[in-house]
Write a protein that holds these residues in place. Structure first.
Motif, short mmCIF file in Angstrom:
data_model
loop_
_atom_site.label_atom_id
_atom_site.label_comp_id
_atom_site.label_asym_id
_atom_site.label_seq_id
_atom_site.Cartn_x
_atom_site.Cartn_y
_atom_site.Cartn_z
N ARG A 104 3.25 -6.22 6.86
CA ARG A 104 4.65 -5.74 7.55
C ARG A 104 5.32 -4.65 6.54
N PRO A 105 6.12 -3.88 6.87
CA PRO A 105 6.83 -3.00 5.96
C PRO A 105 7.78 -3.66 5.00
N ILE A 106 7.58 -3.30 3.81
CA ILE A 106 8.59 -3.99 2.78
C ILE A 106 9.97 -3.54 3.41
N THR A 107 10.16 -2.39 3.83
CA THR A 107 11.78 -2.30 4.38
C THR A 107 12.41 -3.45 5.31
N ASP A 108 11.48 -4.14 5.89
CA ASP A 108 11.77 -4.83 7.01
C ASP A 108 12.44 -6.05 6.27
N PHE A 109 12.57 -6.08 4.95
CA PHE A 109 13.26 -7.27 4.40
C PHE A 109 14.49 -6.83 3.64
N PHE A 110 14.80 -5.54 3.75
CA PHE A 110 16.09 -5.18 2.78
C PHE A 110 17.09 -4.95 3.79
N SER A 111 18.25 -5.43 3.53
CA SER A 111 19.39 -5.07 4.06
C SER A 111 19.81 -3.67 4.29
N ASP A 112 19.60 -2.91 3.25
CA ASP A 112 19.68 -1.58 3.05
C ASP A 112 18.48 -0.67 3.04
N ASP A 118 0.82 -1.24 0.02
CA ASP A 118 0.04 0.10 0.02
C ASP A 118 0.80 1.21 -0.05
N ARG A 119 0.32 2.53 0.20
CA ARG A 119 1.01 3.73 -0.03
C ARG A 119 1.80 3.78 1.30
N ASN A 120 1.60 3.07 2.28
CA ASN A 120 2.46 3.13 3.48
C ASN A 120 3.57 2.36 3.39
N GLY A 121 3.84 1.42 2.24
CA GLY A 121 5.09 0.53 2.25
C GLY A 121 4.54 -0.74 3.09
N LEU A 122 3.26 -1.16 3.26
CA LEU A 122 2.99 -2.28 4.00
C LEU A 122 2.27 -3.43 3.14
N ILE A 123 2.79 -4.55 3.04
CA ILE A 123 2.89 -5.49 2.19
C ILE A 123 1.20 -6.16 2.28
N THR A 124 0.59 -6.08 1.22
CA THR A 124 -0.78 -6.37 1.33
C THR A 124 -1.15 -7.71 0.48
#
Length: 189
Positions: free
Chosen positions: A122-130, A96-102
């Motif tokens: 969960r926020p997609i950024t949780d899964f990125f090392s950077d 979604d627009r907040n970066g949460l995986i739908t």
């Protein structure tokens, strides 16, 4: 003759139930004289006298062929999409627009060790090392509406990292605001 014996009996059953005081709604397809198919929706309602006795049944039939054909085409399209989605080798996700995986394809398990339920919401950024790389990508995405061939490391459930290539597409609502983002990730490790 147009209804056929089986459908005539079904119509009669619904009529009898309406005559007992139970309003009826149902849909039925019939074959037209030219061999085509027509969908009808039926409403059968009891007509009560002032003393509560059922005098008769009123019936209404309406042609819903266009709507029903659209529903059937949509169902078929959804089945095709579901088949592709379930069998994807790459990871497909929507956020979604907040970066949460739908939405996330089942392939996430094979590629990362996470089951979809662990990822959804969960926020997609949780899964990125950077994490900053993904945040920069989202800024570019808002401006360009799509992003192709971005490489980044994903955090795998076992604690390791794997290199993925990302393609993203931004979808907007009727007012031009970000609605959601489609992400396709290919493991290039």
């Amino acid at each position: 003759r147009v209804l056929g014996m089986k459908k005539r009996k079904l119509l009669e059953q619904h009529y009898r139930l309406a005559l007992k005081g139970e309003p009826q709604y149902f849909e039925m397809n019939i074959t037209t004289k030219d061999g085509g198919e027509m969908w009808l929706e039926f409403y059968l309602n009891p007509i009560l006298l002032s003393d509560g006795v059922i005098e008769e049944v009123t019936g209404l039939a309406r042609d819903i062929t266009r709507r029903k054909n659209a529903e059937l085409a949509l169902r078929k399209s959804e089945e095709v999409f579901r088949g592709i989605f379930v069998n994807l080798q790459d990871i497909y996700c929507r956020m979604d627009r907040n970066g949460l995986i739908t939405m996330i394809s089942p392939s996430v398990f094979k590629r990362t060790g996470y089951v979809p339920e662990e990822v959804l919401g969960r926020p997609i950024t949780d899964f990125f090392s950077d994490k900053s790389l993904m945040q920069k990508a989202l800024i570019i995405l808002r401006r360009e509406k799509s992003l192709r061939n971005m490489e980044a490391a994903l955090l795998i459930k076992d604690g390791t990292e794997r290199q993925f290539m990302f393609n993203m597409l931004l979808f907007t609502d009727e007012k031009g605001r970000t609605a959601d983002v489609a992400v396709l990730a290919r493991d290039i490790t």
